[in-house]
Design an enzyme around this catalytic site. Structure first.
Site, PDB file in Angstrom:
ATOM      1  N   GLY A 198      43.071  34.986  38.233  1.00 37.18           N
ATOM      2  CA  GLY A 198      42.523  35.146  36.864  1.00 37.18           C
ATOM      3  C   GLY A 198      43.110  35.071  35.669  1.00 37.18           C
ATOM      4  O   GLY A 198      42.736  34.346  34.642  1.00 37.18           O
ATOM      5  N   CYS A 199      44.544  35.578  35.508  1.00 39.46           N
ATOM      6  CA  CYS A 199      45.365  35.485  34.652  1.00 39.46           C
ATOM      7  C   CYS A 199      45.541  33.738  34.149  1.00 39.46           C
ATOM      8  O   CYS A 199      45.564  33.614  32.995  1.00 39.46           O
ATOM      9  CB  CYS A 199      46.607  36.116  34.351  1.00 39.46           C
ATOM     10  SG  CYS A 199      46.120  37.985  34.429  1.00 39.46           S
ATOM     11  N   VAL A 200      45.734  33.208  35.115  1.00 37.31           N
ATOM     12  CA  VAL A 200      46.078  31.713  35.057  1.00 37.31           C
ATOM     13  C   VAL A 200      44.987  31.061  34.394  1.00 37.31           C
ATOM     14  O   VAL A 200      44.923  30.378  33.298  1.00 37.31           O
ATOM     15  CB  VAL A 200      46.615  31.104  36.272  1.00 37.31           C
ATOM     16  CG1 VAL A 200      46.487  29.437  36.049  1.00 37.31           C
ATOM     17  CG2 VAL A 200      47.961  31.577  36.616  1.00 37.31           C
TER      18      VAL A 200
END
Length: 150
Positions: free
Chosen positions: A44-46
């Site tokens: 998700g952070c990517v």
């Protein structure tokens, strides 16, 4: 959590990927998109970081600073930024001081949240429980409308 209309904590010192100490006070006089995220290199952070990266030039053209912050250390941030060609700074808050003052840190980790901070250091808008895909475009659209309405 800090809300729209409230002042951000200006004097909590954090560091960037190069170890340079900085604070939100350094950005008074310009708009800031500050996004908080749980951990480098997680799916998700990517997606979120790359979504913001893909429209970063448009933020920059509007004179808006973009900053990501998580509790990861500067080495992790440096690898993350290089791996995904992130052109904006990533701040490290390993002691959770700024993240706590923003109200996005708890024993379960960091809430994925984005703050639009105005030139006076006041929160102009908050995106809570952010969906990573397309987040950069959504924030850019909102910010563009605000800038053009003034």
């Amino acid at each position: 959590m800090i809300k729209t209309g409230e002042k951000v904590p200006l004097d909590i010192i954090v560091s960037d990927t190069d170890g340079v100490l900085t604070s939100l006070r350094d950005f008074l006089g310009s708009y800031v998109v500050l996004y908080t995220y749980p951990k480098d290199e997680t799916p998700g952070c990517v997606k979120e970081a790359c979504s913001i990266r893909d429209v970063y030039a448009e933020f920059k053209a509007l004179g808006i600073n973009v900053i990501g912050i998580s509790p990861d250390n500067k080495e992790s941030h440096k690898k993350f930024a290089e791996h995904h060609a992130l052109p904006f700074p990533l701040w490290t808050d390993t002691k959770h001081e700024l993240l706590s003052e923003l109200g996005v840190w708890s024993f379960t980790g960091v809430d994925r949240t984005t703050f639009l901070i105005d030139k006076e250091g006041t929160v102009a808008h908050v995106w809570e429980k952010v969906k990573p895909e397309g987040h950069g475009e959504a924030v850019l659209s909102y910010v563009t409308n605000i800038i053009h309405s003034k």
